[in-house]
Design an enzyme around this catalytic site. Sequence first.
Site, short mmCIF file in Angstrom:
data_model
loop_
_atom_site.label_atom_id
_atom_site.label_comp_id
_atom_site.label_asym_id
_atom_site.label_seq_id
_atom_site.Cartn_x
_atom_site.Cartn_y
_atom_site.Cartn_z
N SER A 214 0.81 -1.23 0.00
CA SER A 214 0.00 0.00 0.00
C SER A 214 0.85 1.27 0.00
CB SER A 214 -0.88 -0.01 1.25
OG SER A 214 -1.29 1.29 1.58
N GLY A 215 0.51 2.20 -0.89
CA GLY A 215 1.21 3.48 -0.91
C GLY A 215 0.95 4.27 0.36
N LEU A 216 -0.29 4.20 0.83
CA LEU A 216 -0.64 4.91 2.07
C LEU A 216 0.18 4.37 3.24
CD1 LEU A 216 -2.38 6.75 3.88
CD2 LEU A 216 -4.08 4.90 3.97
N ASP B 143 0.98 10.56 1.83
CA ASP B 143 0.74 9.69 0.68
C ASP B 143 0.64 10.55 -0.58
OD1 ASP B 143 0.13 7.52 -0.89
OD2 ASP B 143 -1.94 7.31 -0.18
N ASP C 125 1.18 -1.07 -4.84
CA ASP C 125 0.38 0.11 -5.16
C ASP C 125 1.37 1.13 -5.74
OD1 ASP C 125 -1.02 2.46 -5.16
OD2 ASP C 125 -1.32 2.53 -2.99
N ASP D 52 0.96 3.87 -7.33
CA ASP D 52 0.44 5.24 -7.55
C ASP D 52 0.23 5.48 -9.04
OD1 ASP D 52 0.49 5.52 -4.84
OD2 ASP D 52 2.39 6.61 -4.76
N GLU E 120 -2.69 3.96 -11.01
CA GLU E 120 -3.99 4.63 -11.02
C GLU E 120 -3.98 5.80 -12.00
OE1 GLU E 120 -3.37 5.23 -6.77
OE2 GLU E 120 -3.84 7.36 -7.01
N LYS F 28 0.47 12.23 -6.92
CA LYS F 28 -0.91 11.89 -6.58
C LYS F 28 -1.25 12.30 -5.13
CE LYS F 28 -1.75 8.95 -4.14
NZ LYS F 28 -1.94 7.51 -3.84
N ASN G 227 -3.92 10.90 -1.88
CA ASN G 227 -4.74 9.75 -1.50
C ASN G 227 -6.19 9.98 -1.91
OD1 ASN G 227 -6.57 8.22 0.59
ND2 ASN G 227 -4.61 7.14 0.49
N SER G 228 -6.84 8.93 -2.38
CA SER G 228 -8.19 9.05 -2.94
C SER G 228 -9.22 9.52 -1.91
CB SER G 228 -8.64 7.70 -3.49
OG SER G 228 -7.71 7.26 -4.44
N ARG H 299 -5.96 0.98 -12.26
CA ARG H 299 -6.94 1.43 -11.25
C ARG H 299 -7.72 2.61 -11.79
NH1 ARG H 299 -5.11 2.96 -5.14
NH2 ARG H 299 -6.42 4.81 -4.82
N HIS I 247 -12.25 1.74 -7.78
CA HIS I 247 -12.18 2.26 -6.41
C HIS I 247 -13.39 3.14 -6.12
CE1 HIS I 247 -10.37 2.65 -2.67
NE2 HIS I 247 -9.50 3.63 -2.88
#
Length: 545
Positions: A50-52, A62, A89, A91, A118, A124, A126-127, A163, A194
């Site tokens: 996970s990037g986060l 992130d 992940d 990104d 993504e 980027k 975080n979503s 993604r 997502h």
Amino acid sequence: MSNISPEKISKCKQLRNLLESNELEFILEAHNGISASIVEHAGFKGIWGSGLALSAQFGVRDSNEASWTQVVDMLEFMSDATSIPILLDGDTGYGNFNNMRRLVKKLEQRDIAGVCIEDKQFPKTNSFIDGNKQPLAEIDEFCGKIKAGKDSQADDNFTIVARVEALIAGWGLTEALKRAEAYHNAGADGILIHSKMSRPDEILAFAKEWAERAPLVIVPTKYYSTPTEAFRKAGIDLVIWANHMIRTSIAAMEATSKTIFKSESLADVEDKIAGVDHVFQLQGADELSRAQKRYLKQKSNIHAIILAASRGSELHELTHDKPKAMISIGGKTLLARLMDGLKKAGINKSTVIAGYKAEAINLPGIEKCINDDYENGDELKTLQCAQENFNDDMLILYSDLLFREYILRDLIETEGEIVIIVDSALGNPNMTGTPDYAYCSRDDDRSPFMQDVILTQVSLSNNIDNKKPSGYWIGMMRVRKQGREWIDTALDELKSAPDFNTLTLPDLLNHLIKQGKPINVHYIDGHWLDVNSLDDIDRANHFTK
Ligand code: SPV
Ligand code: MG
């Protein structure tokens, strides 16, 4: 190193199998080596890099604040610690198509099984942070990135998941489907759709329309209360539990640190946290100790038994207040020199049997046995004091010996249950006093090869039945397990002999020979002396220069 025996199939193939399996599969987030190992031990078949979580464990945002190489370095630890595949992940792919090519190459080099990119812009965000303000990538540009990645992978099974962030950015289902289709056509091996909604509606709607055109991946962080069965029914292929290891550790670390800070003690936390043994287990400590046994030279377990009970009365005044072992040669006592020699040969366990002025023997690191009756007894009486300290691997030697290092080294290496050193240089000018002559099965042929020679007798006489001795016994013997048993038994037998108090080490050797026990001989040619008289002191000083 992983404790779980590695699957035969490659990590790339394992991830591919997860994506293409007929079951709903799950992977869990990890962010460093130990969390990755825990994920594997829990039973998961794959890991979400996970990037986060990776940025959080670095303590940064992130937002591509950690460089991609820092991320890849951490992935290497995660991959080394596990045998299951990691889906990174990635990104936005950390740049354009060219950065993506290099990323894929470097991931494969570190055995990372796949990457998810993504369709947002670098750097980027975080979503879940202001998702609908986030600009999406151009579809064509993103397709070029997917193609570039696929074209540069070396392993056919390396996976690239595309993604789709259209739902996050508020573009709706049609845009999401349009993008997913384009990415699929560009070569993506799977689509991650997502959503930041707390209900799964838009994900399920997407899944329905998508209709299993390609493997479908979801991240139900926000719609976590949805029964997993709903995902199964919707034909989802892979669920990513995306950040639950980092969040678990944050909660646990906050609780523990607060408790320790408040209580100024560890008492309230110890029972609630992982024991250090568990840490060792996760680190694969067992494997390392097995490897050490296999590859590291084992430390010597030889125990030296040193006879140092006699005064050495021929040294007169010099031994007025100390035993011979403690007289100084070139500024260092004989015993200290002997201990140094033993240490150099890797022998760190010694028992010194003291008698005369025992208190003067005060070197650090020695075990001392005392022969209180040294005045009435000879060497065997002294040796017997240390019988409890006997070891299955030992040396028995006099304390007044000076010798070149190689002699001890060679003695240690020579085969035999009992091995003694015999100096075959009968004209050795250092030889004074009343030497112990060794009669052997063969004289020293001075060949560089080990000779198979057996001791036949030790005597103070240099002529027995018109036979000349083969050399001098220098007072040094190596004893192994069976040899130790022979000596133990011999001592027990000899103890009841009326003349036990007069018996010496040569008497012990002769007793063993009579019983048919083989005493092996290792020949040397000078390079040693023992200190018996004042004249010897000069020689000894010269020898040690
Ligand atoms: C991550 O784990 O870093 C993800 C998933 O990208 S999410 O945080 O839900 O966007
Ligand atoms: Mg991410």
